[in-house]
Motif scaffolding. Structure first.
Motif, PDB file in Angstrom:
ATOM      1  N   ILE A   1       0.863  -1.180   0.000  1.00  0.00           N
ATOM      2  CA  ILE A   1       0.000   0.000   0.000  1.00  0.00           C
ATOM      3  C   ILE A   1       0.901   1.232   0.000  1.00  0.00           C
ATOM      4  O   ILE A   1       1.939   1.260   0.666  1.00  0.00           O
ATOM      5  CB  ILE A   1      -0.942  -0.003   1.227  1.00  0.00           C
ATOM      6  CG1 ILE A   1      -1.875   1.201   1.191  1.00  0.00           C
ATOM      7  CG2 ILE A   1      -0.170  -0.051   2.535  1.00  0.00           C
ATOM      8  CD1 ILE A   1      -2.974   1.133   2.240  1.00  0.00           C
ATOM      9  N   SER A   2       0.535   2.212  -0.777  1.00  0.00           N
ATOM     10  CA  SER A   2       1.361   3.413  -0.910  1.00  0.00           C
ATOM     11  C   SER A   2       1.267   4.282   0.338  1.00  0.00           C
ATOM     12  O   SER A   2       0.366   4.113   1.167  1.00  0.00           O
ATOM     13  CB  SER A   2       0.903   4.222  -2.133  1.00  0.00           C
ATOM     14  OG  SER A   2      -0.401   4.742  -1.915  1.00  0.00           O
ATOM     15  N   ASP A   3       2.206   5.224   0.453  1.00  0.00           N
ATOM     16  CA  ASP A   3       2.170   6.168   1.571  1.00  0.00           C
ATOM     17  C   ASP A   3       0.872   6.959   1.560  1.00  0.00           C
ATOM     18  O   ASP A   3       0.274   7.213   2.611  1.00  0.00           O
ATOM     19  CB  ASP A   3       3.367   7.127   1.503  1.00  0.00           C
ATOM     20  CG  ASP A   3       4.683   6.441   1.864  1.00  0.00           C
ATOM     21  OD1 ASP A   3       4.627   5.324   2.399  1.00  0.00           O
ATOM     22  OD2 ASP A   3       5.744   7.021   1.596  1.00  0.00           O
ATOM     23  N   TRP A   4       0.447   7.346   0.363  1.00  0.00           N
ATOM     24  CA  TRP A   4      -0.815   8.092   0.262  1.00  0.00           C
ATOM     25  C   TRP A   4      -2.002   7.243   0.694  1.00  0.00           C
ATOM     26  O   TRP A   4      -2.958   7.748   1.284  1.00  0.00           O
ATOM     27  CB  TRP A   4      -1.032   8.601  -1.169  1.00  0.00           C
ATOM     28  CG  TRP A   4      -0.381   9.921  -1.428  1.00  0.00           C
ATOM     29  CD1 TRP A   4       0.676  10.179  -2.244  1.00  0.00           C
ATOM     30  CD2 TRP A   4      -0.750  11.173  -0.843  1.00  0.00           C
ATOM     31  NE1 TRP A   4       1.001  11.513  -2.207  1.00  0.00           N
ATOM     32  CE2 TRP A   4       0.137  12.151  -1.359  1.00  0.00           C
ATOM     33  CE3 TRP A   4      -1.738  11.576   0.057  1.00  0.00           C
ATOM     34  CZ2 TRP A   4       0.067  13.502  -1.007  1.00  0.00           C
ATOM     35  CZ3 TRP A   4      -1.816  12.909   0.420  1.00  0.00           C
ATOM     36  CH2 TRP A   4      -0.918  13.864  -0.109  1.00  0.00           C
ATOM     37  N   GLY A   5      -1.942   5.960   0.416  1.00  0.00           N
ATOM     38  CA  GLY A   5      -3.013   5.056   0.845  1.00  0.00           C
ATOM     39  C   GLY A   5      -3.110   4.990   2.355  1.00  0.00           C
ATOM     40  O   GLY A   5      -4.202   4.990   2.928  1.00  0.00           O
ATOM     41  N   ILE A   6      -1.952   4.956   3.017  1.00  0.00           N
ATOM     42  CA  ILE A   6      -1.906   4.939   4.490  1.00  0.00           C
ATOM     43  C   ILE A   6      -2.468   6.244   5.046  1.00  0.00           C
ATOM     44  O   ILE A   6      -3.300   6.250   5.957  1.00  0.00           O
ATOM     45  CB  ILE A   6      -0.461   4.719   4.988  1.00  0.00           C
ATOM     46  CG1 ILE A   6       0.067   3.354   4.530  1.00  0.00           C
ATOM     47  CG2 ILE A   6      -0.395   4.837   6.504  1.00  0.00           C
ATOM     48  CD1 ILE A   6       1.554   3.161   4.783  1.00  0.00           C
ATOM     49  N   ILE A   7      -1.981   7.350   4.481  1.00  0.00           N
ATOM     50  CA  ILE A   7      -2.391   8.674   4.969  1.00  0.00           C
ATOM     51  C   ILE A   7      -3.886   8.886   4.794  1.00  0.00           C
ATOM     52  O   ILE A   7      -4.589   9.291   5.729  1.00  0.00           O
ATOM     53  CB  ILE A   7      -1.603   9.784   4.233  1.00  0.00           C
ATOM     54  CG1 ILE A   7      -0.124   9.736   4.613  1.00  0.00           C
ATOM     55  CG2 ILE A   7      -2.186  11.164   4.546  1.00  0.00           C
ATOM     56  CD1 ILE A   7       0.773  10.545   3.701  1.00  0.00           C
ATOM     57  N   LEU A   8      -4.384   8.618   3.593  1.00  0.00           N
ATOM     58  CA  LEU A   8      -5.805   8.857   3.314  1.00  0.00           C
ATOM     59  C   LEU A   8      -6.696   7.906   4.109  1.00  0.00           C
ATOM     60  O   LEU A   8      -7.798   8.281   4.519  1.00  0.00           O
ATOM     61  CB  LEU A   8      -6.073   8.720   1.814  1.00  0.00           C
ATOM     62  CG  LEU A   8      -5.437   9.799   0.923  1.00  0.00           C
ATOM     63  CD1 LEU A   8      -5.733   9.528  -0.545  1.00  0.00           C
ATOM     64  CD2 LEU A   8      -5.949  11.186   1.315  1.00  0.00           C
ATOM     65  N   GLY A   9      -6.231   6.678   4.323  1.00  0.00           N
ATOM     66  CA  GLY A   9      -7.005   5.736   5.127  1.00  0.00           C
ATOM     67  C   GLY A   9      -7.203   6.255   6.540  1.00  0.00           C
ATOM     68  O   GLY A   9      -8.311   6.236   7.089  1.00  0.00           O
ATOM     69  N   LYS A  10      -6.117   6.745   7.138  1.00  0.00           N
ATOM     70  CA  LYS A  10      -6.188   7.287   8.505  1.00  0.00           C
ATOM     71  C   LYS A  10      -6.979   8.603   8.529  1.00  0.00           C
ATOM     72  O   LYS A  10      -7.741   8.868   9.470  1.00  0.00           O
ATOM     73  CB  LYS A  10      -4.779   7.506   9.055  1.00  0.00           C
ATOM     74  CG  LYS A  10      -4.041   6.212   9.378  1.00  0.00           C
ATOM     75  CD  LYS A  10      -2.635   6.469   9.876  1.00  0.00           C
ATOM     76  CE  LYS A  10      -1.925   5.181  10.295  1.00  0.00           C
ATOM     77  NZ  LYS A  10      -2.493   4.572  11.505  1.00  0.00           N
ATOM     78  N   TYR A  11      -6.794   9.415   7.502  1.00  0.00           N
ATOM     79  CA  TYR A  11      -7.488  10.708   7.423  1.00  0.00           C
ATOM     80  C   TYR A  11      -9.003  10.512   7.331  1.00  0.00           C
ATOM     81  O   TYR A  11      -9.768  11.112   8.094  1.00  0.00           O
ATOM     82  CB  TYR A  11      -6.975  11.491   6.223  1.00  0.00           C
ATOM     83  CG  TYR A  11      -7.808  12.698   5.877  1.00  0.00           C
ATOM     84  CD1 TYR A  11      -7.778  13.840   6.667  1.00  0.00           C
ATOM     85  CD2 TYR A  11      -8.644  12.695   4.759  1.00  0.00           C
ATOM     86  CE1 TYR A  11      -8.552  14.944   6.360  1.00  0.00           C
ATOM     87  CE2 TYR A  11      -9.413  13.784   4.440  1.00  0.00           C
ATOM     88  CZ  TYR A  11      -9.370  14.914   5.239  1.00  0.00           C
ATOM     89  OH  TYR A  11     -10.162  16.001   4.922  1.00  0.00           O
ATOM     90  N   PHE A  12      -9.445   9.679   6.404  1.00  0.00           N
ATOM     91  CA  PHE A  12     -10.884   9.484   6.214  1.00  0.00           C
ATOM     92  C   PHE A  12     -11.519   8.759   7.400  1.00  0.00           C
ATOM     93  O   PHE A  12     -12.698   8.981   7.705  1.00  0.00           O
ATOM     94  CB  PHE A  12     -11.161   8.727   4.910  1.00  0.00           C
ATOM     95  CG  PHE A  12     -11.033   9.583   3.680  1.00  0.00           C
ATOM     96  CD1 PHE A  12     -11.859  10.681   3.497  1.00  0.00           C
ATOM     97  CD2 PHE A  12     -10.072   9.307   2.726  1.00  0.00           C
ATOM     98  CE1 PHE A  12     -11.744  11.492   2.369  1.00  0.00           C
ATOM     99  CE2 PHE A  12      -9.939  10.107   1.601  1.00  0.00           C
ATOM    100  CZ  PHE A  12     -10.777  11.199   1.420  1.00  0.00           C
ATOM    101  N   ALA A  13     -10.752   7.921   8.078  1.00  0.00           N
ATOM    102  CA  ALA A  13     -11.273   7.241   9.270  1.00  0.00           C
ATOM    103  C   ALA A  13     -11.592   8.267  10.363  1.00  0.00           C
ATOM    104  O   ALA A  13     -12.650   8.199  11.002  1.00  0.00           O
ATOM    105  CB  ALA A  13     -10.268   6.221   9.778  1.00  0.00           C
TER     106      ALA A  13
END
Length: 241
Positions: A90-102
């Motif tokens: 999973i990309s860095d952006w995937g990690i960031i956006l996952g945590k952000y949207f949560a």
């Protein structure tokens, strides 16, 4: 991203954190708006509107959102799981956006129950139903954009330290300054003709603009820009760890 989103949401609601945040937000708002005999009490105001709620809510979110986001990356760094997370497909952006949207989902879950206030003032108005729906809708939209910006700030500050409390304090400081700091500076009239420009940099001015019920693209671009700016900073921090 979806896997991180689900993981974070499950983490919020498998512990008391998620329920506590929602409960605190609703209880504090309810007390100020309907119980405490103060200037924010809707029943004492004489007007069937939610001005008091939309004045108080951003201030509560300045403290509640950092409480949600402070563990996003701080906890990963502290437990040493960030390296394991970054080795997954999973990309860095995937990690960031996952945590952000949560975190954003949790805030929306806290805000949604307050829509019952609309029905309350609808019934309290004289004649019944004589309320400004445009202003209320605009204020809720503004609140969501504020929450999105505060969440991005909180996610970023959680990458700055392993200590959740330090992340919490830094997030509150940045959120407070961006929300009211520029307006506070402009009120001192020390910048002359530039006072208006200084005031326009602050979130509060754009939130008040949306709250009037007129959705101006400049206000939306402002909040989206603030959100993207802090998410990009988060990505930069993650790449340099």
């Amino acid at each position: 991203m979806v896997a991180i989103l689900k993981k974070e949401i499950n983490s919020f609601f498998s512990s008391p954190i998620g329920y506590l945040v929602i409960a605190v937000f609703l209880i504090i708002n309810g007390l100020f708006l309907w119980v405490f005999n103060d200037n924010f009490n809707i029943l004492n105001g004489g007007f069937a509107d939610l001005t008091s709620y939309f004045f108080l809510a951003p201030w509560f979110l300045i403290f509640l959102i950092p409480a949600i986001t402070m563990r996003s990356f701080s906890d990963e760094y502290n437990q040493g799981t960030i390296e394991i997370l970054k080795t997954k497909p999973i990309s860095d952006w995937g990690i960031i956006l996952g945590k952000y949207f949560a975190s954003l989902v949790l805030i929306i879950a806290a805000i949604l129950p307050t829509t019952v206030y609309i029905y309350s003032i609808y019934e309290l108005s004289n004649p019944v139903g004589n309320i400004d729906f445009g202003s209320i809708l605009g204020s809720y939209i503004g609140l969501l954009f504020l929450a999105s910006a505060f969440s991005a700030i909180g996610i970023y500050t959680s990458t700055l330290t392993k200590n959740q409390i330090v992340s919490f304090i830094i997030s509150i400081f940045i959120s407070f300054f961006l929300y009211y700091g520029f307006e506070g500076l402009a009120n001192y009239n020390i910048f002359g003709n530039a006072d208006y420009i200084i005031q326009q940099i602050g979130m509060n001015e754009h939130f008040k603009s949306i709250s009037r019920g007129v959705i101006d693209s400049r206000d939306l671009i402002y909040f989206i820009s603030i959100t993207l700016f802090f998410l990009v900073l988060t990505n930069f921090r993650l790449k340099n760890e």
